[in-house]
Structures are given as C-alpha cells and as structure tokens.
Write a protein that holds these residues in place. Structure first.
Motif, PDB file in Angstrom:
ATOM      1  N   GLY A 112       0.786  -1.232   0.000  1.00 16.24           N
ATOM      2  CA  GLY A 112       0.000   0.000   0.000  1.00 16.24           C
ATOM      3  C   GLY A 112       0.812   1.273   0.000  1.00 16.24           C
ATOM      4  N   ASP A 113       2.123   1.200  -0.277  1.00 15.72           N
ATOM      5  CA  ASP A 113       2.969   2.380  -0.078  1.00 15.72           C
ATOM      6  C   ASP A 113       3.785   2.782  -1.297  1.00 15.72           C
ATOM      7  OD1 ASP A 113       2.653   3.112   2.883  1.00 15.72           O
ATOM      8  OD2 ASP A 113       2.992   0.955   2.967  1.00 15.72           O
ATOM      9  N   GLY A 114       3.360   2.400  -2.492  1.00 10.49           N
ATOM     10  CA  GLY A 114       4.063   2.844  -3.696  1.00 10.49           C
ATOM     11  C   GLY A 114       3.798   4.301  -4.003  1.00 10.49           C
ATOM     12  N   GLY A 115       4.656   4.864  -4.859  1.00  6.01           N
ATOM     13  CA  GLY A 115       4.461   6.243  -5.281  1.00  6.01           C
ATOM     14  C   GLY A 115       5.089   7.282  -4.387  1.00  6.01           C
ATOM     15  N   PHE A 116       6.139   6.925  -3.637  1.00  7.54           N
ATOM     16  CA  PHE A 116       6.759   7.887  -2.726  1.00  7.54           C
ATOM     17  C   PHE A 116       7.923   8.635  -3.355  1.00  7.54           C
ATOM     18  CE2 PHE A 116       8.827   3.796  -1.915  1.00  7.54           C
ATOM     19  CZ  PHE A 116      10.172   4.115  -1.913  1.00  7.54           C
TER      20      PHE A 116
END
Length: 296
Positions: A156-160
């Motif tokens: 749930g933590d992609g795109g950082f």
C-alpha cells in the motif's frame, strides 16, 4: 504517514542486547520439524542439550526472543528536518530473507544487534514498495556474528518518489532437473508450535483473523518454511553439519498451510546450493530463488 525519501534511509539504527540459551535453540529446531522421530540420531543433536547443534536459520528468531520494541533504542539522534516514514502494516508481506553467518552460531550467548534500513524501492502508485532492512549481530569482543537481510513488500505504499531500480537481483536456479528432492510433511499444529519462537501474529493461529485476511485457515509462518528449506540442505547436502553453512537466502512466493507436505528441490554446483520449495498437493511453488553458500 507516508514513506519519505531519502529520509527513510537515514532512520537512526535501532540497537538492543539479547541473550539466548539452549531452550531457545531447541524450540526453534522443534518448530521446523526436527526431532519428530526421537530415535533419529542425526536430528537429535538439534533438540537435545548434549552436544547441541544450532540450525543456522535460527538467527531469524534468536535475536528477538524476549525483546520487545521498547528494548530497542536508537543509536543516534535524527538530523534536523528528518521526517519519520511509516508504512501500512496491514498491507505488508515478507518478500525475501537472508542469513549470513560470519562464524557458526554458538548454542548460547549474549549479543548486540543493530538494525537499519538499507534500501527503499518504489514500484509506483498502486504497485507497492520494497523496504530492505539489515540487522548485524556482534559479540562481546565486537566481532560480527551474523548479518540478517530481509525485504518487506509494502503493497500500500508505492508512489513515494524513490528509485524503482537497484534492488538486488534474485538468484537464478539451474535450468535442469534437481539433483535431489526431499519431502517434509508439516504438522497440523506446526504454526502453533513455531509461534512460541516469538512471532505471535494471529494470522498463524486465529481462524477468524486468517479468514479476514483472505485465507481459509491460519497459514504457516514464512520463516518456518524458510527454516525447513535449511533443514533440507542440512539433511541432503551437509550431513547435518550446520558449521559449513555460510549463508541461506530465499524469496517467498506463496503461503504454506500447516499439514501441507513441502517438497524441496536442490541443485549443487560446487559450494553453491540452489533450491526451490513447492506444495505438491496444491501445485504451488512457495519458495523461489533459494541459495545456500557453503564455506570453502
């Protein structure tokens, strides 16, 4: 809270001191199925305190036995302006695990462990992130004993905004028939026994929690399956001599249910042992890209 990059690589390392003894060593061995036949003289030394042997992959649990987060203290203050990253732990799965032993594990002792984040890779929005942690053990003399490297797939933590490339490439197993295959039948209560090593996630014990997570019943700990693959190397390659194993690494690919029979396929090329593990009853590969390095 989101992942902040590159701040996550600057997380102050956490350090703690831990002690383990023969009971911890034997409980781990029992948890991965050793000693099921009390007349097996090859396995008995792993579960009996006389001339006790330590399974190399026990390093994954021994450093956390009886040590909670409260006992883990930062080794330094963060820099001014540093931002604390946080991942969604409800969307996390264990991706890979490696244990490297700089010397064979003793059957008891007191050590210091230091854990730090050494990598963060962004698969993109909606595709998750890979976080790599490294834990180093040292003994009272300051000598390295073990280095544990684990990767977490944070779905749930992609795109950082971190790099998408640069993660270590998985080991490639040989494109030929295995040199040897061995079956291990897990017990229906295997997860209930293994969880006594410290991982009491109810996913492995509570049918209601397992159902909420999308499983028909509680699943076996990935690190238990990991230990079973090391057991295969001990049995089929090293003659039950743990001192010759320098490192053992895997990529987790599917869960095991207690009661499943795990087939481990092994290939030997010099001091490198490649392996994969599968559950024949369900036709699924549960461990991929396995690699053991033996001491020269």
């Amino acid at each position: 809270m989101p992942i902040y990059y590159p701040d996550i690589l600057e997380n102050p390392p956490n350090a703690w001191t831990f002690t383990y003894g023969d009971k911890d060593v034997m409980l781990y061995a029992l948890g991965i199925g050793l000693g099921a036949d009390p007349m097996n003289r090859d396995e008995l030394p792993f579960v009996y305190e006389r001339e006790l042997k330590v399974v190399p992959t026990a390093a994954t649990v021994l450093s956390s036995a009886g040590v909670g987060r409260a006992e883990r203290t930062p080794t330094a203050a963060p820099r001014e302006g540093w931002r604390q990253s946080e991942i969604n732990y409800l969307m996390v799965v264990h991706g890979e695990q490696k244990v490297e032993l700089h010397r064979p594990l003793p059957d008891y002792g007191t050590f210091t462990a230091e854990m730090r984040v050494v990598g963060a890779y962004d698969k993109g929005p909606g595709k998750g992130a890979v976080i790599v942690n490294e834990t180093v053990w040292t003994n009272a003399k300051g000598e390295k004993v073990a280095t544990l490297t684990s990767s977490t797939f944070a779905r749930g933590d992609g795109g950082f905004g971190g790099p998408s490339d640069g993660a270590p490439e998985p080991h490639v197993v040989p494109d030929r028939a295995p040199d040897v295959s061995v079956d291990f039948t897990t017990r229906p209560d295997q997860a209930l026994l293994y969880r006594l090593n410290g991982d009491r996630n109810p996913l492995h014990s509570d049918p209601d929690v397992a159902k909420a997570a999308g499983f028909e019943r509680p699943i076996l700990h990935g690190l238990c399956t990991y230990g079973i693959t090391c057991r295969a190397v001990l049995q089929e390659i090293t003659g039950f001599d743990p001192s010759v194993i320098q490192s053992h690494q895997v990529r987790f690919s599917a869960p095991v249910f207690p009661g499943d029979t795990i087939t481990v396929d092994l290939w030997r090329d010099g001091n490198v042992i490649s392996f994969e593990a599968r559950v024949k009853e369900r036709g699924v590969t549960v461990i991929k890209n396995g690699k053991t390095v033996l001491r020269a």
